[in-house]
Every structure is written in C-alpha cells, then in structure tokens.
Design an enzyme around this catalytic site. Sequence first.
Site, mmCIF file in Angstrom:
data_model
loop_
_atom_site.group_PDB
_atom_site.id
_atom_site.type_symbol
_atom_site.label_atom_id
_atom_site.label_comp_id
_atom_site.label_asym_id
_atom_site.label_seq_id
_atom_site.Cartn_x
_atom_site.Cartn_y
_atom_site.Cartn_z
ATOM 1 N N GLU A 1 44.114 29.110 43.939
ATOM 2 C CA GLU A 1 43.370 30.293 43.474
ATOM 3 C C GLU A 1 44.084 31.567 43.888
ATOM 4 O OE1 GLU A 1 39.517 30.550 45.285
ATOM 5 O OE2 GLU A 1 39.172 32.608 44.623
ATOM 6 N N ASP B 1 38.898 28.711 47.407
ATOM 7 C CA ASP B 1 37.991 28.942 48.525
ATOM 8 C C ASP B 1 36.813 27.988 48.406
ATOM 9 O OD1 ASP B 1 39.472 30.991 49.535
ATOM 10 O OD2 ASP B 1 38.221 32.613 48.694
ATOM 11 N N TYR C 1 45.740 50.836 19.550
ATOM 12 C CA TYR C 1 46.295 52.108 19.076
ATOM 13 C C TYR C 1 46.717 52.049 17.618
ATOM 14 C CZ TYR C 1 46.134 54.408 23.579
ATOM 15 O OH TYR C 1 45.706 55.011 24.725
#
Lengths: 570, 386
Positions: B206, B258, B105
């Site tokens: 994770e 995982d 901005y």
Amino acid sequence: MPRRRRDTATAKAVVAEAPPRGRRQRSKETYREISVAEFFAKNRELAGFSNPTRALYQTVRELVENALDATDTHSILPVISIRIAYDEELEAKYGNPKKWFRITVEDNGIGVPPTVIANAFGRVLFSSKYVIRQTRGMYGLGVKAAVLYGQMTAGRPVEVVSSMQESDYVYLRRLYIDVSKNEPKIVEKGQWRKKGRWHGTRVTITLEGDWPRARSRIIEYIKRTAVIAPYAEIYFETPDGEIYVFPRLTSKMPAPPKEAKPHPHGIDLDQMKMLIKRSNARTLLQLLSNELQSVGTIMARKFLEEIGLDPNLDPKKLDNDSLVKLVDSMKSYKFRAPKSDHLSPIGEELIKIGLKRMFKPEWVDALTRPPRAYQGHSFIVEVGIAYGGGIEARNEPLLLRYANKIPLLYEEREDVTYKVVSGINWKIYRVDFPAPLVVLVHIASTKIPYKGVGKESISEVPEIESEIRIAVQHVARKLRVYLGKKAREAEARRKIITISKYIPEIARSLAILSKPPTKWNPPSEKDEKILVDALVRLVSRNVEVPKVPGLDHSDPEKIVRSVIENIKLE
Amino acid sequence: MAAPVDKVDLQARRRAAKIIHEKFKGVLKDVLSGKPPRLIIPKRTLANTRFDPEKGILVMGEDVIERELLNMGEARRFMQTLLMASIIYQALIENEYPTIRDLYYRGKHTIVYRDLKGRLREENTWDEQSESDAVIRDVEVFTGLLREDMLILSKEKGKVVGRMKIRSGGDVIDLSKMGHGAYAIESTPDLIEFLEVDAEFVLVVEKDAVFQQLHRAKFWDKYKAILVTGAGQPDRATRRFVRRLNEELGLPIYILTDSDPYGWYIYSVFKVGSIQLSYESERLATPKARFLGVSMTDIFGYRSKKPYLSERERRNFIIKAKDVDIRRAKELMKYSWFQTPKWRRELRIFLQRKAKLEIEALASKGLRFLAEKYIPEKIETGDWTE
C-alpha cells in the site's frame, strides 16, 4: 347637498353627567339632556376625528364622498378637485406653522338647495327622505363632524358655495354649528347671479391637522377612489404643492341606485314605529304591502293571519306587545329575498379599467356577483384581481377594500375581506409569494355591517364572507389559467432555446465522429452545414415552438435558427 | 502531433477509434433521417452495481439511461457526450495522448447564443474539470472502452521493480536495473509488452515508503518477486498492470496494507473493483488477489497461531480505532466478498479490540524482520486471507 340617508339614531342622545364619587351620591345623580352636536363634539373619535392626523384624513374623506354622491349618484360625470393648503392667516395669528389647514373640495354635482345648506352642514343627523339605498355616506353626521372639528380647533366657520343645475344663482353660506342647540348659526350669506352654467358645491373647512403623518393615507385614499371611479376626473393639490391628476378614462358610469323600501327581514322596532308614523296606511295589511318590499297583499294577509294579528287593524293603534311580536315574527318569516336594484355595484368593466390605470398589470379580471342578502339587507360582492406588470411583488396580496365605493384604509386585519383573502391558498392558483398581486373587494349594501364605530372594517357576516370567498376564488381560477398558460409558454421558450443552442456543437462533433478512422480527413464546412440543417429540421419539427414577437410563427425553423445565428464554430 | 508510434500503440488506437465510430453511427443515422437521437448508456450508479460471485468482481447491472437530445434536462449532457467523444476520437486518429486535463481544455469553449428576445447569452460547454471528467466516464461506459484503451493519460502514481523485462514505447526496460528508483507504471498499461519474467509472485504494498525500503533491501531479488505500489489508493493503470501480471503471467498477487479498514478497502479495490466505478472492474480488478497482511491474527494471534508482536510491542504500536474506522468496518462486513470465514474473523477481532496497526510498526521491529521473516513466512505457510 341633499344626501339621502336613513335615520338610524334618534335625534337626541342622553348621557349621564359623571357622578361625584361616594356611596351616598348615587341618588343625587343628575341627568341632563345634551344635543347630538354636543355629544359628537365630546366624543369626536366616534366619527373618526380622534387626532389631527385622522381628522385631516377624515375631513378629506367626508368631503370627497359627498362630492361623489352629488355627482355619480345623479348620473353626472364627476369632476372633483381637492386642495389642502396651509392657512397662513392662522399661522400668523397663532404661530405654530404648518398646523393649520384649509381643505377645499369642489364638485360639479347637483348642488344644494339654498334653503337646505344650513341644515345640511350645520345640524347633526339632519335627515332627508326616509328611504333605503346605497350611498357612500354613513349616518349623515360625517361632514358635520368635520365642521365641528374645524370650528373647535381652528375657530373658523365652514364655507359653502353651491348652485343647483336649474338655478340662476350661486349661494354662499358661512356657518358654525351651535353645539348646545344642534343648530346652524349662519355668519355670512350671499348670492349672485350665475354668469356661466356652473353647478355644484364647493366646501371649505379650516382645521388643525398633521399633514406629514396623514399624507400617505390621504394620497392612498384618493388613488383608491380613482381606482373604482375611473369615470371621474380628480385633481388633488397637496400643501407642499404636489399635484395629482387622475383624468377620466371612461364616460361609462355605474347605474345609480334606485330608492327602495325596507325589507321585512331588516327592519327593527324603531324603524317600524317611524314607518307607522309616516305612513298613510289605514290597515296593517296596507302597511305591510305598501311600505315594505317583497311583500304583496296575499303574502301580507297570510303572514298576519299566521301570527294572529287582524289585517284590518289600524297600525297606529297597535299596542307595544303586538308591535314587538310583529317585528320579531317578520324576521324569521319566509318573505321573498330583498331586491337589489337599490344597490349600485361598480361593475366588472370599471373595476378592470381602474386597476389597469393604477397598477399597469399584465393581467386583470373582475367579477360582480349576483345580489345576496343577510338579515334582510341586500348586498353585492365584487372582486377584481390584478397580477404582474407594474405591480410590486409583496409577501401577501395588496388588498384594496371598498364598502359602498368608499376605500377602507384602516383596520385591514380586522376585516372579513382580509380574513378571506389571507386564508386562500394562493399556491393552488399558481401564485407563489412574494408575488405581484392586487386583490380588490367591493361590498355594496344598503347596510354595511361595520365592525366598529370607526367604520373601517367589516364584520364576519357568514353570507358576506362566503360571497367574498366565492368571488375571489372565481377570479383566481381565471388567474391560474392565465399563469398556467404563461408558464407553459415560458417552458416552451426555455426548451426551444436549451436544445437549439447546442445544435452547432453537436453538428461539429457528429461531423468528426462520422468520418471513418481509416482514410481520415477532417470534416468540411459543408459536412457541418448538412448536419446543422438536419438538426434544425429535427428540433423545429419535434419541439413545441412558442410564439415569439417579431418572428414568423409559421416557420419554426426561423426561431431555431435565430437562437444559433451568432454561433461560429472555430 | 505526429510522434513515431509503435505497432502495439497503433493497433490500440485503431481498435478504439473503430469502436467509437461504430457506436455513434446510430446517432448520425437518426439525425439525418429526422429521428430524435438518443444515447443508451449503462447507469453508473451505486444502485446499479452488484457483485458477481462467479467472476469475483463488481459489475454494472442492467439499468440503462436514455439520454435524449430533445429532453430539456438531458440536452446539455447529450451535447457534452458527443463533444467529448469527438475530441477523443480525433486524438486517437491523430496519434495524440491527451490527458484528462487536455480533454477538459480542448472541449471547453463558450457558446454565444441568442435568446428569443434577441439578447446574446453565453454558456460554456463545461465549466469545471469535474464536469468533463464525468463526461469521460459516460463515454467509457457508452463505448465500453476504458480511458486506457483510448490512450488518455493521467498522472502516473504506481511504481514497479522486480525480476522482469518489459517493452514500452519501443524501448526494452529491465525492471531489475532501476537503481534506487523504480519504473513508473504508465497511463496506458496495455501498451506494455511483457518480455522476460523471472519472478514467482507479485507483492503489492500500500505504502510508497515501505515499497522503497523493501526495494533497497533487494527483497524482490532475494525472493524472486515483482514489487508494486499504488502509493495509497491505487490508480487505474496500477490496477490494470497488476491484473495483467496475474492474468497473463499467472503470478500470484499478495497485497500488504495497514491493518485497518482503509487498508482493507485498498485490497478490495485491487480485488473486486471500486464501488463507484464498477464499469472498469471487468478490466481492472484482480479477483484472485490475496490479502497477505497485516492481519488481526498477526497482531493478536489466533488459537495455535502465535502473534508476530509481543505484549509489549502491541502496547507500543497499536493505535486505538476511531469511530470512523468502526463505521467503515461495519460497512465492509456488509459486502459479500468480505463474507469468507477468515474475513469475518478479521473483522470480528477488529471490532472486539478496536485496534489498528500501521505497517511501519512492523518495519520498526527491523526491516529484516519484515523482509526476511514476516513476508516470506506468511507466503510460505499460506497465511493469507481471501
């Protein structure tokens, strides 16, 4: 209106009456000689009068071409007015409103001798002097076909008012064509003493037509005529009361074509017979060297000796076999190329003037090629190309085809010109379709090799095709140079803007970054200004500065500043 | 904004500002002497990314781009780079902490210039934040400073709890006294001071949910650990924080994800860096990080190693790998840091079995199994992959 044309057909045509069907009827077939007028009355599509739309178009075309032939061919600056009006009288008589038209075309030409008017308008294939030169008309049957069509559909005679330059009188003739005899039948005659100095011809033909369908073609035809005759003043009034005026743009006219003798390569058996009949030559040698172009005495003698004909032979006594041998051998003998002063090209300047007026392009150029010959007929190819400006962008070039100064509107895709122009890879010339491109091609020749009887498209004669290609490519190369320059200028403009517009932003950022982190104080306006000035100098000295209308080119910094003058740094 | 700033913070600011100032001096000199200015920036492309086996991380190659003001195609980016640098520079000096959105901005405004026909035309300095973000990356590689070094904030994503105390923004924080919550790893991890450390290893998980479960089970307390999560794909701050734990405190880093190619890639990002942003690896990657699990051999066993899952559990928990998983695994096999014998075995088994497993499956065997058997046993026996 004396139209000097070459007879290429005999004055009579023979057609077979349709035989009754049946095996045994064969021997009972009867043959009847019919007049040429009758032949064309029965086969009017041959002359382009196949339906009311084409008839209206064709009539305008025949009359306008005659009018131009009567003027520019004789070095008179043409003033031509064309008026198509609904014939209210016939409407009242037959009903069917908006079906009957009076077409009036008036010119300021040389006029037609009163003794000739009847034959010129009332006898099909009425011939003038036996010469070769380039005129607009074709077989001398065009205007007669219009007269015939008019009398067959509307039942009215053609009206001709004419006066020659040197004459004190104006003559009026109203006449029909007697179809079975191929003779004019005059129904009204008149003559007046001239009050002014008017000369020229006014022809009115009444016929059945279809204006809504013919409208766009007729307007297009007249516009295209105006393109290549910018020295003519043309008025055109439509039945709806619209008026088109094409004022004269120049008083420069193409040199009128000179009359020429036939070239030995282009002569056929019939023509040779006629030549012998009309010639005063006593010997074959005289015949060849006097009546043909590009053949001198030495050349003629050498040729005759080579083919084994006695140069001293009386040509009138030649037997048919020798005649065939003579004509046949001439075609392949190496005579000098045909002369071209009987051709009348439009000229580069007039093509450019005409294209400029009609299309208001940003770029235009034209080329008139040197004369060439095919099969003993000389021809000249001319090409004009217009680009940009007022031209609408299309997916292929707008093609303006002309043959002997006649615009060709129908059968575009059949034409050799279309084949050449559409086969050109325009990308090479920096033209990316859709593009605003007009290509004008004019072929001037003593014999235009039309494809069909409609005389709307030109055959793929190799010599002509190659000339068109050379000419189009030549002008297109100039277009490429122009477009290349334009693209570079546009690129330069884009570049100077693209870079210049960031100067204030860069100056401000640099002003901040240039303040050391210790003892920080925000940059002042003065800091920024110094950097803006430095950047303006840098950009204007290192980037090619384009020409900008209204700005001083000698001061590139001004151009850079003009880009950023509006930018204020908050 | 003139917030009271602590010493560490101030030092970081001075250092970054000085580097930026020096880096852009060349451009200033060129402009003032009338020489066309250019920025020489290392190329941030995949083709210019390579694995440095010595350092064990992804690094940028030698390729550079020269960004010239007078080149039409580069002028805009040249302007943007200077603009972004000036905003960051000013923020550093004025003790601000802009976010990347703030930078977007602050720099975004409309340039209203005139074309050569005199018409006013408009152009934004940048339009989308993706555009200004890319410019930030340019400033990073040009100056050699990461955004963390330039004190640019981004959304906090990583969390940490465990047996250590830190100082941040002048406050001392005991990471063992966070209740059920956790300390959000700040965008400027270099401003964190490590105080007392009573941990023997770092466990990076994770998934945020697994982190919470282990935290509530006081896993970190029982096993003298620091527990970290990046909540999926880790942000830069989490990676930098983990790197510092390893580099400065010498703590071993174990990563638990995982058992699938996506999990392995997260490990890979912690260890060698991200392929797209190799320039950060130098400071963000932890080459010594170890992949704790869940490994294929944990599921299926290998030779003498017994699987952690029974035949029946496998049937219930295993998910069939999708085509995209297979493709990713094949992609990973090409990377040189996946070429160790253990990793090749992992990937081979995966491609044979076409099976993957979520870590929650182990938790569903009972949290105690995960916290008190699986993790400690694997660490103790050295059953990790590198």
